[in-house]
Design an enzyme around this catalytic site. Sequence first.
Site, short mmCIF file in Angstrom:
data_model
loop_
_atom_site.label_atom_id
_atom_site.label_comp_id
_atom_site.label_asym_id
_atom_site.label_seq_id
_atom_site.Cartn_x
_atom_site.Cartn_y
_atom_site.Cartn_z
N CYS A 2 36.99 43.21 46.16
CA CYS A 2 35.77 42.07 46.51
C CYS A 2 34.91 41.07 45.22
CB CYS A 2 34.79 41.97 47.38
SG CYS A 2 33.79 40.35 48.18
N GLU A 104 39.01 34.87 49.50
CA GLU A 104 40.26 35.25 49.00
C GLU A 104 41.07 34.68 48.78
OE1 GLU A 104 41.87 37.86 46.91
OE2 GLU A 104 40.04 39.57 48.06
#
Length: 222
Positions: A2, A104
């Site tokens: 992340c 993402e």
Amino acid sequence: MCGRFAMSVSELEILQEFGIEGEIPDFQPRFNIAPGQKVLTIIHDGNTKRIGYLKWGLVPSWAKDTKIGYKIINARSESAHEKPSFKKLLASKRCLILADSFYEWKKQESSKQPKRIYLKNRKVFAFAGLWDKWQLDDQQLFTCTILTRKANNFMGKIHERMPVILPKEKQDDWITPIKREPSYMHDFIENLQIEELDAYNVSDIVNSAKNDCKECIEPLLN
């Protein structure tokens, strides 16, 4: 991993969602939070929950060089209870890192498409985080890292890893000031339910941390 996320909701929504009284110092919505920046967090000091900011990128208390923080923005939940950098923190220095979505990049034939990922059932949530205090003479740093886990079926189509997102009813358990065995906390994470996620394509302006604006979270028109 992340590596970017957002917290674009209002201060009032955050305070109500996490049961915090008072105000958030220097609060402003964020649309493209990057490593090395301040992130909004909650810890429990033994008496009450406290909201404030930590620097994203863990600098362990024993580190000789603070630049290590840029390498420790994430920690693998599967092995954190065994790693010297994380196991003591997993036992007693756990925090909530607040967000309303994360980014993402999905690999395509010749490029990567950024996606904004969010919880279907609520606007605001918390990543499971670890924090530490580093000090040298009169210099102090309070930093944190986000725990990650293997992607579920939904996220697996985008990336092989995903952040650990705490269900609302597990947030207070995570930050309880009671010291826990690292192995206990490992099992705690392994048994968490993964809530339903959704995603949409966003502009590649999120590729640059210099861009922190509403356009980062807006759906990309096909």
